[in-house]
Design a protein around this motif. Structure first.
Motif, PDB file in Angstrom:
ATOM      1  N   PHE A  12      -1.535   7.607   5.757  1.00  0.00           N
ATOM      2  CA  PHE A  12      -1.808   9.025   5.457  1.00  0.00           C
ATOM      3  C   PHE A  12      -2.914   9.144   4.396  1.00  0.00           C
ATOM      4  O   PHE A  12      -4.011   9.643   4.674  1.00  0.00           O
ATOM      5  N   LEU A  13      -2.659   8.674   3.179  1.00  0.00           N
ATOM      6  CA  LEU A  13      -3.662   8.826   2.120  1.00  0.00           C
ATOM      7  C   LEU A  13      -4.875   7.939   2.370  1.00  0.00           C
ATOM      8  O   LEU A  13      -6.018   8.346   2.145  1.00  0.00           O
ATOM      9  N   ASP A  32      -5.303  -3.065   7.155  1.00  0.00           N
ATOM     10  CA  ASP A  32      -3.975  -2.485   7.396  1.00  0.00           C
ATOM     11  C   ASP A  32      -3.249  -3.323   8.447  1.00  0.00           C
ATOM     12  O   ASP A  32      -3.891  -3.887   9.339  1.00  0.00           O
ATOM     13  N   GLU A  35       1.961  -1.130   9.797  1.00  0.00           N
ATOM     14  CA  GLU A  35       3.425  -1.076   9.671  1.00  0.00           C
ATOM     15  C   GLU A  35       3.908   0.383   9.655  1.00  0.00           C
ATOM     16  O   GLU A  35       4.839   0.743  10.370  1.00  0.00           O
ATOM     17  N   THR A  36       3.300   1.210   8.833  1.00  0.00           N
ATOM     18  CA  THR A  36       3.633   2.641   8.837  1.00  0.00           C
ATOM     19  C   THR A  36       2.399   3.502   9.102  1.00  0.00           C
ATOM     20  O   THR A  36       2.510   4.711   9.230  1.00  0.00           O
ATOM     21  N   GLY A  37       1.236   2.876   9.172  1.00  0.00           N
ATOM     22  CA  GLY A  37       0.006   3.602   9.495  1.00  0.00           C
ATOM     23  C   GLY A  37      -0.259   3.556  10.989  1.00  0.00           C
ATOM     24  O   GLY A  37       0.540   3.018  11.759  1.00  0.00           O
ATOM     25  N   ASP A  56      -2.066  -8.453   7.413  1.00  0.00           N
ATOM     26  CA  ASP A  56      -0.893  -8.248   6.559  1.00  0.00           C
ATOM     27  C   ASP A  56      -1.233  -8.833   5.190  1.00  0.00           C
ATOM     28  O   ASP A  56      -1.388 -10.045   5.050  1.00  0.00           O
ATOM     29  N   LEU A  73      -3.657   0.566  -1.632  1.00  0.00           N
ATOM     30  CA  LEU A  73      -2.685   1.607  -1.254  1.00  0.00           C
ATOM     31  C   LEU A  73      -1.569   1.072  -0.365  1.00  0.00           C
ATOM     32  O   LEU A  73      -0.600   1.792  -0.101  1.00  0.00           O
ATOM     33  N   TYR A 145      11.507   0.193  -3.961  1.00  0.00           N
ATOM     34  CA  TYR A 145      10.178   0.836  -4.061  1.00  0.00           C
ATOM     35  C   TYR A 145       9.799   1.014  -5.532  1.00  0.00           C
ATOM     36  O   TYR A 145       8.726   0.604  -5.957  1.00  0.00           O
ATOM     37  N   LYS A 149       6.748  -1.043  -7.487  1.00  0.00           N
ATOM     38  CA  LYS A 149       5.601  -0.370  -8.099  1.00  0.00           C
ATOM     39  C   LYS A 149       5.531  -0.678  -9.597  1.00  0.00           C
ATOM     40  O   LYS A 149       4.443  -0.826 -10.150  1.00  0.00           O
ATOM     41  N   THR A 175       2.332  14.166  -2.550  1.00  0.00           N
ATOM     42  CA  THR A 175       1.104  14.681  -1.944  1.00  0.00           C
ATOM     43  C   THR A 175       1.370  14.998  -0.473  1.00  0.00           C
ATOM     44  O   THR A 175       2.157  14.302   0.168  1.00  0.00           O
ATOM     45  N   ARG A 186       9.787  12.815   4.707  1.00  0.00           N
ATOM     46  CA  ARG A 186       9.424  13.513   3.470  1.00  0.00           C
ATOM     47  C   ARG A 186       9.544  15.021   3.687  1.00  0.00           C
ATOM     48  O   ARG A 186       9.454  15.515   4.821  1.00  0.00           O
TER      49      ARG A 186
END
Ligand code: NAD
Length: 314
Positions: A12-13, A32, A35-37, A56, A73, A145, A149, A175, A186
């Motif tokens: 997304f971002l 990338d 995986e989630t993109g 990866d 990211l 998570y 981070k 965001t 989300r």
């Protein structure tokens, strides 16, 4: 012309960042593992200045040629993603960040870590300044998570202090915008998907928990301003305009003209009760502040959801 490598560039971002950096005249290498993109997020980019590498980053990786900026990211970012991928989330925060920092070191590139407001956990001070150390449950389901981070931030500062890498850390607050996945769990994409299909909007708890939502264009502008500054300490980037999740659900019903009602579901474990960035540092040191109002940003996002998506996917 600078060369910018973006890990997680098909997310997304990341995809918005790829587009903006290209518009500004840079070369972009998007790394990338999808995986989630998704390739659909970067499909529209057609320029020889853009390169996609399916990699990866939890394993050592290299790219040819000079790199001036590494925007790191890559990481699952939605609670349902990191609940599904707990070990991967920890690995990408640890090995992935090591590998991205190692690449920045070899290339002598400026490195920007995409951290998160989740490092503050369920905060005891409000709004949250960068000097706050947080209140995180390390062993709860969100710990994979939040702690990944926090570890990534510690690692970034170690590479800065001991390895001489030129690093920056951005703490991103919630965001929203086009290309969020309608089923990523989300609040904003969930409410919009439900409203556009006249389904009930599912609010967790009694909906009194607060969030502060930043439109994606503002966020990307802040990320680039920070990368291009000489700052090393963490900087909050987010919109301080705070509202409850119930108010957000009601606003989305109003803006979509939906006939949906709001229903309440159990509150997830360790869900933060409040969330609002103190953006004094970004204002004072970067001259950055959000420009897009919540109503305008939501209208854009709703339009992109209703125009761009196969309604059956909603
Ligand atoms: P996203 O899931 O859309 O993007 C993450 C990207 O990373 C995906 O394209 C995914 O395929 C990629 N990725 C994951 N593991 C990888 C690996 N091992 N190797 C290569 N690529 C990998 O999420 P997003 O919302 O775009 O978030 C991007 C970053 O911003 C994340 O680091 C997230 O923690 C941070 N962030 C986002 C928000 C937000 O509101 N969107 C808030 C705080 C922090």
């Amino acid at each position: 012309m600078s060369t910018c490598l973006i890990t997680g560039g098909a997310g997304f971002l990341g995809s918005h960042l790829c587009e903006r950096l290209l518009e500004l005249g840079n070369r972009v290498i998007c790394v990338d593992n999808l995986e989630t993109g998704s390739l659909r997020n970067i499909d529209q980019i057609r320029t020889p200045e853009f390169e996609f590498e399916m990699l990866d980053i939890t394993s050592h990786f290299e790219v040819a040629g000079p790199v001036d900026f590494v925007y790191h990211l890559a990481s699952p970012a939605s609670p349902i993603d990191y609940a599904r991928l707990p070990l991967h989330t920890l690995k990408v925060g640890a090995y992935g960040t090591h590998n991205a920092l190692g690449l920045a070191k070899v290339k002598r590139a400026r490195f920007l870590l995409a951290s998160t407001s989740e490092v503050y956990g369920d905060p005891q001070i409000h709004p949250q300044p960068e000097s706050y150390w947080g209140n995180v449950n390390p062993i709860g389901p969100r710990g994979v998570y939040d702690e990944a981070k926090r570890y990534a931030e510690a690692l970034t500062m170690a590479y800065f202090r001991q390895q001489g890498v030129d690093t920056a850390i951005v703490r991103i607050f919630n965001t929203y915008g086009a290309r969020m996945r309608p089923h990523d769990g989300r609040a904003v994409p969930t409410f919009i998907r439900q409203a556009l299909t006249d389904k009930p909007l599912t609010v967790f708890g009694d909906g009194s928990q607060t969030r502060s939502f930043c439109y994606v264009d503002d966020l990307i502008r802040g990320l680039i301003a920070l990368a291009e500054s000489g700052l090393h300490d963490p900087v909050n980037i987010g919109n301080p305009d705070e509202l409850t999740l119930l108010e957000m659900a009601q606003l989305i019903v109003e803006l979509t003209g939906a006939r949906s009602e709001v229903v309440f579901e159990a509150l997830p474990i360790d869900d933060p009760q409040i969330r609002q960035p103190d953006i004094s540092r970004a204002r004072d040191l970067l001259g950055w502040a959000p420009k897009v109002t919540l109503r305008d940003g939501l209208r854009e996002t709703i339009d992109s959801f209703s125009a761009g998506l196969d309604r059956t996917a909603l």
